[in-house]
Design an enzyme around this catalytic site. Sequence first.
Site, PDB file in Angstrom:
ATOM      1  N   ASP A  98       0.856  -1.189   0.000  1.00  0.00           N
ATOM      2  CA  ASP A  98       0.000   0.000   0.000  1.00  0.00           C
ATOM      3  C   ASP A  98       0.890   1.235   0.000  1.00  0.00           C
ATOM      4  OD1 ASP A  98      -1.996   1.888   0.331  1.00  0.00           O
ATOM      5  OD2 ASP A  98      -2.245   1.513   2.474  1.00  0.00           O
ATOM      6  N   ASP A 100       0.565   5.140   0.097  1.00  0.00           N
ATOM      7  CA  ASP A 100      -0.398   6.187   0.412  1.00  0.00           C
ATOM      8  C   ASP A 100       0.350   7.466   0.765  1.00  0.00           C
ATOM      9  OD1 ASP A 100      -2.186   7.740   2.477  1.00  0.00           O
ATOM     10  OD2 ASP A 100      -3.559   6.362   1.462  1.00  0.00           O
ATOM     11  N   ASP A 296       3.438   1.328   3.226  1.00  0.00           N
ATOM     12  CA  ASP A 296       2.841   1.236   4.554  1.00  0.00           C
ATOM     13  C   ASP A 296       3.126  -0.161   5.107  1.00  0.00           C
ATOM     14  OD1 ASP A 296       1.329   1.359   6.821  1.00  0.00           O
ATOM     15  OD2 ASP A 296      -0.529   1.971   5.849  1.00  0.00           O
TER      16      ASP A 296
END
Length: 390
Positions: A98, A100, A296
């Site tokens: 992920d 982000d 992440d």
Amino acid sequence: MDLKTKYYLKSKFQEYYRTAKIHLPAKLPEREWGVLSFDDMPETVMRRHKSFGSAGEVEDYLTGMAPAHVYYSVAYYTYPNAPTMKEKQWLAADLIFDLDADHIPGAPNSYSDMLDHVKKETLKLYDLLTDDFGFKEEDIGAVFSGGRGYHFHISDPRVLSLESAERREIVDYISGRGLNLDKIFVKKGVSGDAGSEKATMNVFPSEDDGGWGGRINHHMIAYLRELAAKEDAEKLFTGFDRIGKKTAKRIVEILRDETQVDLLKKGNMEALSRVNKDIIQTLAERSVTELSASVDEPVTGDIKRLIRLPGSLHGKSGMCVTSLSISQLEDFDPLNDAIVFSDKPVKLKVIRTFAVQMKGKDLHVEEGVQELPEYAAIYLMCRGAAEYGP
């Protein structure tokens, strides 16, 4: 979010799901599902421990319930709808990354610039996964999250059984965390002439070597040569710590000498180290920062994580969670390509000043009753910046 806005958003999501192209995960019956509903807002209530046996069941649920957010498990379970994690009986899990904006240092404040920044990090991650881990393009499923970043899904059989700690080690590698440059940049003994003492030479991996060593060499030499090619090259090099005019001149001479550059590419850093012993360390650290990818870690390490369903809508933006090939990712513009709602005008009450760029338009909206294209109106309502109707 008032009741009128909830009803409007739910009806628009329902309208979308009637014809949406949903990308369902492999081994559908073994996945757990979770949703967040407009009906529960402003409370955040994850309704999970669901399972579906077929694509038709998923489509019927999405069309009927029109949830604000839709997730499925990265894990495969024997009993995915069991009420406790222990009872589900974990079997395996996809490897997920992920990226982000919240977890990427230096991400810009502007939404469009932020998304561009995250995409660059995503492409760096792709290079690391393919070059250093041997994954192929077809092994990696790229997904725009519908919000502030991108996901990578890997279902290669080699990774499905990895435990959390092993997945975190992968994150450590791609982020360059704990990388010991002293073990990469070493002194190597060199035999001298007969009767002379054995000398040492500063050696770095060649640019053709695998892993971080070759990656750093290639990046570092390319950067140095770029500086050396400039008209004010000597002045630029005096900007480094402890490099004066004389040293800068010698560095530029080395970098403009093809024979010396070939030695540098092969890992022989002696010429630069003799001029300034700290420059290699400084540049290597810079290369690690430039080449590493910020992901992440808790998402990758969580083997029971729920992840957004590709093809679903993001309830805080109204944009589509979009599946992409890597070639599509490079040209993908989320603020145009992930927008699924129309341009028809919608009246709404703006409750706080808001600015966003969508479909190539800079939208600056003041408080009060406004009329905006449907896609922008839905975005503002999802963000909590507006309510439906005058």
